[in-house]
Design a protein around this motif. Structure first.
Motif, PDB file in Angstrom:
ATOM      1  N   ILE A 433       0.815  -1.217   0.000  1.00 24.89           N
ATOM      2  CA  ILE A 433       0.000   0.000   0.000  1.00 24.89           C
ATOM      3  C   ILE A 433       0.848   1.267   0.000  1.00 24.89           C
ATOM      4  N   HIS A 434       1.759   1.406   0.990  1.00 28.09           N
ATOM      5  CA  HIS A 434       2.434   2.700   1.101  1.00 28.09           C
ATOM      6  C   HIS A 434       3.586   2.848   0.113  1.00 28.09           C
ATOM      7  N   GLU A 435       3.958   4.113  -0.105  1.00 27.88           N
ATOM      8  CA  GLU A 435       4.933   4.499  -1.143  1.00 27.88           C
ATOM      9  C   GLU A 435       4.483   4.054  -2.537  1.00 27.88           C
ATOM     10  N   GLY A 436       3.193   4.169  -2.764  1.00 31.81           N
ATOM     11  CA  GLY A 436       2.633   3.796  -4.060  1.00 31.81           C
ATOM     12  C   GLY A 436       2.078   2.391  -4.027  1.00 31.81           C
ATOM     13  N   THR A 437       0.785   2.258  -4.293  1.00 33.08           N
ATOM     14  CA  THR A 437       0.170   0.934  -4.305  1.00 33.08           C
ATOM     15  C   THR A 437       0.732   0.092  -5.449  1.00 33.08           C
ATOM     16  N   THR A 438       0.478  -1.186  -5.388  1.00 28.14           N
ATOM     17  CA  THR A 438       0.951  -2.083  -6.439  1.00 28.14           C
ATOM     18  C   THR A 438       0.386  -1.674  -7.796  1.00 28.14           C
ATOM     19  N   GLY A 439      -0.857  -1.240  -7.811  1.00 27.64           N
ATOM     20  CA  GLY A 439      -1.462  -0.799  -9.069  1.00 27.64           C
ATOM     21  C   GLY A 439      -0.738   0.388  -9.681  1.00 27.64           C
ATOM     22  N   ILE A 440      -0.325   1.318  -8.843  1.00 29.05           N
ATOM     23  CA  ILE A 440       0.409   2.489  -9.331  1.00 29.05           C
ATOM     24  C   ILE A 440       1.755   2.066  -9.901  1.00 29.05           C
ATOM     25  N   HIS A 441       2.411   1.127  -9.238  1.00 24.51           N
ATOM     26  CA  HIS A 441       3.711   0.683  -9.733  1.00 24.51           C
ATOM     27  C   HIS A 441       3.579  -0.126 -11.017  1.00 24.51           C
ATOM     28  N   GLY A 442       2.455  -0.816 -11.164  1.00 21.14           N
ATOM     29  CA  GLY A 442       2.211  -1.500 -12.418  1.00 21.14           C
ATOM     30  C   GLY A 442       2.103  -0.518 -13.575  1.00 21.14           C
ATOM     31  N   MET A 443       1.357   0.565 -13.348  1.00 28.83           N
ATOM     32  CA  MET A 443       1.221   1.579 -14.404  1.00 28.83           C
ATOM     33  C   MET A 443       2.530   2.317 -14.638  1.00 28.83           C
ATOM     34  N   ASP A 444       3.319   2.506 -13.587  1.00 27.70           N
ATOM     35  CA  ASP A 444       4.626   3.143 -13.742  1.00 27.70           C
ATOM     36  C   ASP A 444       5.538   2.280 -14.617  1.00 27.70           C
ATOM     37  N   LEU A 445       5.527   0.973 -14.351  1.00 26.12           N
ATOM     38  CA  LEU A 445       6.374   0.063 -15.117  1.00 26.12           C
ATOM     39  C   LEU A 445       5.965   0.014 -16.580  1.00 26.12           C
ATOM     40  N   LEU A 446       4.684  -0.259 -16.825  1.00 23.92           N
ATOM     41  CA  LEU A 446       4.227  -0.452 -18.196  1.00 23.92           C
ATOM     42  C   LEU A 446       4.020   0.875 -18.918  1.00 23.92           C
ATOM     43  N   GLY A 447       3.583   1.894 -18.188  1.00 18.77           N
ATOM     44  CA  GLY A 447       3.279   3.169 -18.820  1.00 18.77           C
ATOM     45  C   GLY A 447       4.481   4.071 -19.026  1.00 18.77           C
ATOM     46  N   ARG A 448       5.548   3.893 -18.210  1.00 20.97           N
ATOM     47  CA  ARG A 448       6.698   4.791 -18.306  1.00 20.97           C
ATOM     48  C   ARG A 448       8.018   4.047 -18.492  1.00 20.97           C
ATOM     49  N   LYS A 449       8.318   3.133 -17.580  1.00 19.11           N
ATOM     50  CA  LYS A 449       9.660   2.562 -17.536  1.00 19.11           C
ATOM     51  C   LYS A 449       9.956   1.665 -18.741  1.00 19.11           C
ATOM     52  N   ILE A 450       8.945   0.972 -19.241  1.00 19.07           N
ATOM     53  CA  ILE A 450       9.156   0.074 -20.387  1.00 19.07           C
ATOM     54  C   ILE A 450       9.474   0.860 -21.659  1.00 19.07           C
ATOM     55  N   VAL A 451       8.865   2.030 -21.808  1.00 21.98           N
ATOM     56  CA  VAL A 451       8.991   2.764 -23.069  1.00 21.98           C
ATOM     57  C   VAL A 451      10.046   3.865 -23.024  1.00 21.98           C
ATOM     58  N   ILE A 452      10.607   4.156 -21.855  1.00 23.05           N
ATOM     59  CA  ILE A 452      11.549   5.257 -21.737  1.00 23.05           C
ATOM     60  C   ILE A 452      12.769   5.031 -22.628  1.00 23.05           C
ATOM     61  N   GLN A 453      13.203   6.090 -23.295  1.00 21.93           N
ATOM     62  CA  GLN A 453      14.332   6.058 -24.236  1.00 21.93           C
ATOM     63  C   GLN A 453      14.198   4.900 -25.225  1.00 21.93           C
ATOM     64  N   GLU A 454      12.988   4.785 -25.757  1.00 22.63           N
ATOM     65  CA  GLU A 454      12.682   3.772 -26.770  1.00 22.63           C
ATOM     66  C   GLU A 454      13.011   2.357 -26.282  1.00 22.63           C
ATOM     67  N   GLY A 455      12.734   2.130 -25.017  1.00 22.28           N
ATOM     68  CA  GLY A 455      12.894   0.780 -24.467  1.00 22.28           C
ATOM     69  C   GLY A 455      14.313   0.399 -24.098  1.00 22.28           C
ATOM     70  N   LYS A 456      15.188   1.399 -23.905  1.00 17.12           N
ATOM     71  CA  LYS A 456      16.592   1.076 -23.628  1.00 17.12           C
ATOM     72  C   LYS A 456      16.758   0.311 -22.317  1.00 17.12           C
ATOM     73  N   ALA A 457      15.968   0.668 -21.297  1.00 13.10           N
ATOM     74  CA  ALA A 457      16.098  -0.009 -19.999  1.00 13.10           C
ATOM     75  C   ALA A 457      15.753  -1.492 -20.125  1.00 13.10           C
ATOM     76  N   VAL A 458      14.704  -1.794 -20.888  1.00 14.57           N
ATOM     77  CA  VAL A 458      14.330  -3.204 -21.094  1.00 14.57           C
ATOM     78  C   VAL A 458      15.432  -3.932 -21.848  1.00 14.57           C
ATOM     79  N   GLN A 459      16.011  -3.263 -22.821  1.00 16.58           N
ATOM     80  CA  GLN A 459      17.109  -3.874 -23.575  1.00 16.58           C
ATOM     81  C   GLN A 459      18.303  -4.183 -22.677  1.00 16.58           C
ATOM     82  N   LEU A 460      18.578  -3.277 -21.740  1.00 21.35           N
ATOM     83  CA  LEU A 460      19.670  -3.521 -20.791  1.00 21.35           C
ATOM     84  C   LEU A 460      19.366  -4.720 -19.908  1.00 21.35           C
ATOM     85  N   LEU A 461      18.117  -4.812 -19.424  1.00 26.93           N
ATOM     86  CA  LEU A 461      17.733  -5.944 -18.577  1.00 26.93           C
ATOM     87  C   LEU A 461      17.858  -7.251 -19.340  1.00 26.93           C
ATOM     88  N   MET A 462      17.352  -7.293 -20.558  1.00 29.41           N
ATOM     89  CA  MET A 462      17.416  -8.519 -21.346  1.00 29.41           C
ATOM     90  C   MET A 462      18.871  -8.890 -21.659  1.00 29.41           C
TER      91      MET A 462
END
Length: 591
Positions: A433-462
C-alpha cells in the motif's frame, strides 16, 4: 533467529560482490572488512535493543495525549543510538560528517534492523530520507539550521504528502503556502494524514518535509512546492502551529505512530521553501524512489523473520509419522519431515532470498548510479529505474503470501499471540500500500519505464539476462534452468511487444492489466536472480565442502522457484495476450 547472517553475507560478498564498489573513488576508503564491521554493529543493536521490544511495541500502541503522541519509552534510547553511532547520515559524504558508506550496506544493515523489529527501525531512516532532501535541494542556511540535529537523532524527519482528498493523486493536494515578508518563509495552512512518525515524544522536534501549493500557483503537479515545516519553531523555540489531530490505529506496524496533522489553525505555522518554487514534487520523488526500494526491503525483512520463526517451529514440533509408517509405538516425527511442510518452507525461502537478491542488486545499481562514471553510471540508473517498481512490489505482495505460509506452518499456534508470526502477518500487509500501491507501480512500469528512451532499460535488462543464461549453460547444476529461463524470457518479450502495440491506440486498454504485467515480469526477474544465486552456490561447492548444506539449500530453493513459481508466468501470459477487456467492460451499476 530472525535472519541469517550467513545468507546475508553470501548475498553481499559472494553473490552481488558488493566489495567491487570499493574500486569507485567515492567508496575507496571502504573494504570487505569495514563492511563486515557494519553488519556486526547492526546485529548488536538489533539483538540487544530492537528485538527485545518487538512484542511490547506491538501491544503498547502509541497514544494521543494533550501533549502529543506518546510512544514506547524505549524508542528514545534507540533513536539516540542511531544518531550517536552515525547511522542516520552514514551514506553522506565525509565533508558532511557522514561515512560515505555505500547505500547497499546501509540497506543491508536496515534489513537486519527491520527483521528484528520493523516498527522501531522506521524512525531513524525516515530522518535519513528527510535530511537527504534538505542537503540535496535546500540552501546552505536550511542545511545548517536543520540537518545537524537530524543527524544526531535529536530531531525526527518525516515525509508529509497525503491529504484526505489527495492520496496517490498528489495533483489534487490543497495545503497552501502564503508568502510572508521574510524571504523563503511561508505561512502554511492545511492538513496531512497518514504521516509516519508525524508526532512523538522520543525526539525533541519533528521536521516535516511537506508538499504544499503556493498561493496562486498553477494547478496540478506543476504547482507543488516543497517546504521544511518543523513542529517547534527552531528560531523561537515556540510551537509552530502544527497540531496533532489524531493517531491512526493500525492492524500492524503499531510501534511507529501514524499521525493526522493540522497546520496553521492559528495562522502561525511557518514553512521554509526548499529549492525552487513549483518543483517540490520532483524533489520529493527523490526520497520516494529511494523509499520504494526501502519498502521492498522492509517487506522482505519481515517475511524473512517469519520464515525463520516457522522454520524453528517446524524443526521442533512433533506431529504424525511419515506416510507408510503406521506403527503408533514409533515416535512422531517433526513436521519438517512432511513434504507439504517442506513445500511451505521452500516457498518462503525462495521468496525471501530471491527478493533479497533483487533488492541488494538494485541497491548496488543505485551506488553505481551515484558514484560511477560514464556509460556504466547512465546504464545503472536506467536499469534501476526499470527494476524499482518490481523491487518495491514483488517483495511486498509475495511477502504477504510468504508470511501467511509461516502462519500455516504453525497451524493453530500461528494464529495466536504466543508466537510472533501473527504479528509479522499483520505487519506485512502495509507494504503493498504505502509508497505507491501495487497498481500504481504496475502503471509506472508499463506506462513509463518500459517505453523510456525507446525501451533502452528493457534492452539492458534482457542483455543482463542473456549474459547470465550463457554463463549458466556452462555450469552443470544450472544448465537446464538457464534454458528454461531463456524460454520464459522470450515469452516476456513477446507479451511486452503485444502490449506495446496497444499503447497508442487505447491507453486505458493498454494499462488495464498493468498490475498483472508487473507480476509477470517480477517472476521473471526473481527467476533470473535465482539463476545467478545458483551459479554462485555451485562455484562455492566446487571450491570447498565447507557449508555444503547451505549451498545445497540454495540450489534446491532455485529448483523450487523454477518448478513452482516461474511456471505461473504461463497463466499470466495467456491473460495478457487475451483480447478480452473484462475490467473495462464491467459497468459500475452491475456490481
Amino acid at each position: 533467529m530472525f535472519y541469517s547472517s550467513k545468507d546475508l553475507k553470501f548475498q553481499l560478498f559472494e553473490h552481488i560482490k558488493v566489495s567491487e564498489l570499493c574500486k569507485l573513488p567515492y567508496f575507496q576508503e571502504h573494504s570487505q572488512e569495514t563492511f563486515e564491521l557494519v553488519l556486526d554493529a547492526a546485529d548488536k543493536i538489533a539483538v540487544h535493543q530492537l528485538r527485545p521490544l518487538l512484542t511490547e511495541m506491538d501491544r503498547q500502541e502509541p497514544k494521543l495525549t494533550a501533549d502529543g503522541i506518546k510512544v514506547h519509552p524505549g524508542m528514545r534510547k534507540i533513536i539516540q543510538t542511531f544518531g550517536e553511532d552515525g547511522w542516520i547520515n552514514a551514506t553522506f559524504s565525509f565533508e558532511e560528517g557522514g561515512q560515505q558508506l555505500p547505500n547497499t550496506m546501509h540497506m543491508a544493515a536496515g534489513f537486519i534492523f527491520q527483521a528484528a523489529n520493523y516498527s522501531s527501525s522506521v524512525y531513524p531512516f525516515l530522518t535519513t530520507g528527510a535530511a537527504n532532501l534538505i542537503r540535496t535541494f535546500g540552501s546552505q542556511e536550511l542545511i545548517d539550521k536543520f540537518t545537524p540535529n537530524m543527524y544526531n537523532g535529536k530531531w525526527q524527519g518525516t515525509m508529509a504528502l497525503t491529504e484526505p482528498d489527495a492520496g496517490s493523486s498528489l495533483s489534487d493536494l490543497s495545503t497552501t503556502a502564503y508568502p510572508t515578508e521574510k524571504e523563503g518563509v511561508f505561512k502554511i495552512k492545511g492538513q496531512k494524514i497518514y504521516i509516519s512518525c508525524g508526532d512523538h515524544d522520543a525526539c525533541e522536534n519533528i521536521i516535516h518535509l511537506m508538499l504544499a501549493r503556493i498561493e496562486g500557483a498553477p494547478a496540478g503537479v506543476k504547482g507543488i512546492s516543497l517546504f521544511v515545516v518543523p513542529k517547534i519553531n527552531v528560531d523561537t523555540g515556540l510551537p509552530n502551529d502544527v497540531r496533532t489531530e489524531g493517531v491512526y490505529h493500525k492492524m500492524g506496524y503499531k510501534g511507529a505512530p501514524i499521525a493526522h496533522l493540522m497546520m496553521g489553525s492559528e495562522d502561525l505555522c511557518e514553512g521554509y521553501l526548499v529549492g525552487e518554487a513549483h518543483r517540490g514534487l520532483s524533489y520529493m520523488f527523490q526520497m520516494m524512489n529511494e523509499a520504494r526500494v526501502g519498502v521492498g526491503m522492509n517487506a522482505g525483512a519481515i517475511a524473512t523473520a517469519a520464515y525463520y520463526s516457522s522454520l524453528a517451529y517446524a524443526k521442533e514440533r512433533p506431529q504424525g509419522r511419515k506416510i507408510g509408517e503406521k506403527d503408533p509405538s514409533q515416535p512422531q516425527v517433526s513436521i519438517i519431515e512432511h513434504a507439504d511442510v517442506k513445500r511451505m518452507l521452500l516457498f518462503q525461502k525462495a521468496i525471501t532470498e530471491g527478493s533479497l537478491s533483487l533488492l541488494l542488486y538494485c541497491s548496488k545499481l543505485g551506488d553505481m548510479a551515484h558514484a560511477g562514471k560514464g556509460e556504466a553510471k547512465v546504464n545503472a540508473a536506467l536499469l534501476l529505474g526499470l527494476l524499482t517498481p518490481i523491487a518495491k512490489s514483488y517483495p511486498s505482495e509475495m511477502g504477504c503470501l510468504s508470511t501467511s505460509a509461516a502462519v500455516q506452518v504453525l497451524g493453530g499456534a500461528g494464529y495466536t499471540t504466543d508466537f510472533p508470526v501473527e504479528q509479522y502477518y499483520r505487519e506485512a500487509r502495509i507494504h503493498p500500500i504505502h509508497e505507491g500501491t501495487t497498481g500504481i507501480h504496475g502503471m509506472d512500469l508499463l506506462g513509463r519505464k518500459i517505453v523510456i528512451q525507446e525501451g533502452k532499460a528493457v534492452q539492458l535488462l534482457m542483455a543482463e539476462m542473456i549474459q547470465s543464461i550463457a554463463r549458466a549453460k556452462t555450469v552443470k547444476q544450472t544448465d537446464s534452468f538457464a534454458s528454461t529461463l531463456e524460454k520464459y524470457m522470450q515469452k516476456a518479450q513477446q507479451v511486452t511487444g503485444h502490449l506495446l502495440q496497444k499503447a497508442g491506440k487505447n491507453p486505458e486498454v493498454y494499462l488495464s492489466d498493468a498490475t498483472l504485467y508487473l507480476e509477470f515480469l517480477g517472476i521473471l526477474v526473481i527467476a533470473w536472480r535465482w539463476l545467478e544465486q545458483g551459479m554462485d552456490a555451485s562455484s562455492q561447492l566446487e571450491i570447498s565442502t565447507q557449508d555444503s548444506e547451505f549451498y545445497h539449500g540454495k540450489l534446491m530453493a532455485m529448483e523450487y522457484f523454477f518448478e513452482y513459481e516461474l511456471v505461473k508466468m504461463g497463466a499470466l501470459e495467456k491473460r495478457l495476450l487475451s483480447e478480452k477487456i473484462t475490467t473495462i467492460a464491467m459497468q459500475t451499476e452491475w456490481f
